[in-house]
Motif scaffolding. Sequence first.
Motif, mmCIF file in Angstrom:
data_model
loop_
_atom_site.group_PDB
_atom_site.id
_atom_site.type_symbol
_atom_site.label_atom_id
_atom_site.label_comp_id
_atom_site.label_asym_id
_atom_site.label_seq_id
_atom_site.Cartn_x
_atom_site.Cartn_y
_atom_site.Cartn_z
ATOM 1 N N ALA A 123 0.829 -1.215 0.000
ATOM 2 C CA ALA A 123 0.000 0.000 0.000
ATOM 3 C C ALA A 123 0.859 1.258 0.000
ATOM 4 C CB ALA A 123 -0.937 -0.013 1.204
ATOM 5 N N LEU A 124 1.968 1.234 0.731
ATOM 6 C CA LEU A 124 2.858 2.395 0.790
ATOM 7 C C LEU A 124 3.596 2.611 -0.533
ATOM 8 C CD1 LEU A 124 4.286 1.895 4.369
ATOM 9 C CD2 LEU A 124 2.981 3.888 3.598
ATOM 10 N N ALA A 125 3.813 1.553 -1.305
ATOM 11 C CA ALA A 125 4.447 1.697 -2.621
ATOM 12 C C ALA A 125 3.486 2.328 -3.636
ATOM 13 C CB ALA A 125 4.930 0.344 -3.134
ATOM 14 N N CYS A 126 2.186 2.323 -3.321
ATOM 15 C CA CYS A 126 1.197 2.973 -4.183
ATOM 16 C C CYS A 126 1.273 4.490 -4.015
ATOM 17 C CB CYS A 126 -0.203 2.472 -3.832
ATOM 18 S SG CYS A 126 -0.467 0.702 -4.108
ATOM 19 N N VAL A 130 -6.874 4.514 -0.203
ATOM 20 C CA VAL A 130 -8.264 4.732 0.187
ATOM 21 C C VAL A 130 -8.686 3.549 1.054
ATOM 22 C CG1 VAL A 130 -10.633 5.012 -0.625
ATOM 23 C CG2 VAL A 130 -8.744 5.959 -1.959
ATOM 24 N N ALA A 131 -9.260 3.826 2.218
ATOM 25 C CA ALA A 131 -9.656 2.752 3.135
ATOM 26 C C ALA A 131 -11.057 3.004 3.653
ATOM 27 C CB ALA A 131 -8.670 2.657 4.299
ATOM 28 N N THR A 159 5.721 9.063 3.573
ATOM 29 C CA THR A 159 4.262 9.145 3.675
ATOM 30 C C THR A 159 3.813 9.794 4.980
ATOM 31 O OG1 THR A 159 4.030 7.163 2.299
ATOM 32 C CG2 THR A 159 2.119 7.798 3.617
ATOM 33 N N ILE A 160 4.405 9.392 6.109
ATOM 34 C CA ILE A 160 3.891 9.860 7.401
ATOM 35 C C ILE A 160 4.911 10.657 8.204
ATOM 36 C CG2 ILE A 160 2.214 7.996 7.542
ATOM 37 C CD1 ILE A 160 4.011 6.585 9.560
ATOM 38 N N GLY A 161 6.137 10.799 7.684
ATOM 39 C CA GLY A 161 7.164 11.542 8.407
ATOM 40 C C GLY A 161 7.994 10.627 9.303
ATOM 41 N N LEU A 181 -5.776 7.854 9.052
ATOM 42 C CA LEU A 181 -6.092 9.096 8.356
ATOM 43 C C LEU A 181 -5.432 10.283 9.058
ATOM 44 C CD1 LEU A 181 -7.769 10.479 6.085
ATOM 45 C CD2 LEU A 181 -9.601 10.729 7.786
ATOM 46 N N ARG A 182 -5.447 10.278 10.380
ATOM 47 C CA ARG A 182 -4.892 11.394 11.161
ATOM 48 C C ARG A 182 -3.407 11.582 10.888
ATOM 49 N NH1 ARG A 182 -2.247 11.038 15.704
ATOM 50 N NH2 ARG A 182 -3.014 8.906 16.098
ATOM 51 N N ILE A 183 -2.646 10.504 10.755
ATOM 52 C CA ILE A 183 -1.202 10.634 10.551
ATOM 53 C C ILE A 183 -0.810 10.640 9.076
ATOM 54 C CG2 ILE A 183 -0.710 9.568 12.789
ATOM 55 C CD1 ILE A 183 0.198 7.045 11.271
ATOM 56 N N GLY A 184 -1.789 10.543 8.175
ATOM 57 C CA GLY A 184 -1.492 10.591 6.748
ATOM 58 C C GLY A 184 -1.132 9.261 6.125
#
Length: 265
Positions: A123-126, A130-131, A159-161, A181-184
């Motif tokens: 999913a992170l390679a995408c 959307v969830a 993605t999230i820092g 969603l909150r952390i991106g």
Amino acid sequence: MTQLHSPTPFIEAFVTGSTGWLVLNRPDRRNALNAEMWAAIPPLMKSLDGHADVRAIVIRGAGPEAFAAGADISEFGEARNDAEAAARYERLNGEAFAAIRGSAKPVIARIQGFCIGGGLAIALACDLRVADGSAAFALPPARLGLAYPLDGLRDLAATIGPSAAKEMIFTARRLVAADALRIGLIDRLAQDIDAETAALCAEIAQGAPLTITHAKRAIDFITDRPGHEDDAEVAWLAGRCFDSEDYAEGRRAFAEKRKPVFHGR
């Protein structure tokens, strides 16, 4: 629907309209990825990426229970029993992730249920995630004693820092969709994931494909994601946009006050 040939029954690939689909198809194991599945991802992504009708690619798991519950741990005793074997296995993983990142077209992870370990790495390679409210996320390497691949850590941190990435790895804590969603970690939290995914793909399909490819490569370059292009390649992609038929069509459509029709050339 156009079905594409897959080297394994555990992954399906097909095209509907302007959307290409890659389905992780092992629902009895919560779509956990075995070596056969990892090896099938690069050729299937190449086929979807090269399909003339495809404007966006969606990766999903079969059934509502899981996107993918990670790599198949039952293979680890043989596939990751020492550093040399682990390196071979990680090359297999790495080629799959690189094929997803390397697509010229936007790649969207459609996530329901468990999205754990190697599943989350996919999913992170995408480009986008959307969830729905059933999604659950975790990275468990600290509970298994293995080292998380460097490119995967780059994807995670991009993605999230860095701080949130460290917390996910250090604690192996499971995140619900609202936390993600909150952390991106995800981009959209959908009540109706099929409708949300379809709407996103339709929006993308209206855009100029060469512009989207340039933006994807340029953003990956400036954020130092794995496999990013160099600045000369990004500049070439920008020039290709300005020399394209689509740019001429965009200008005409603006002057004529109508929606442009882009063909990716």
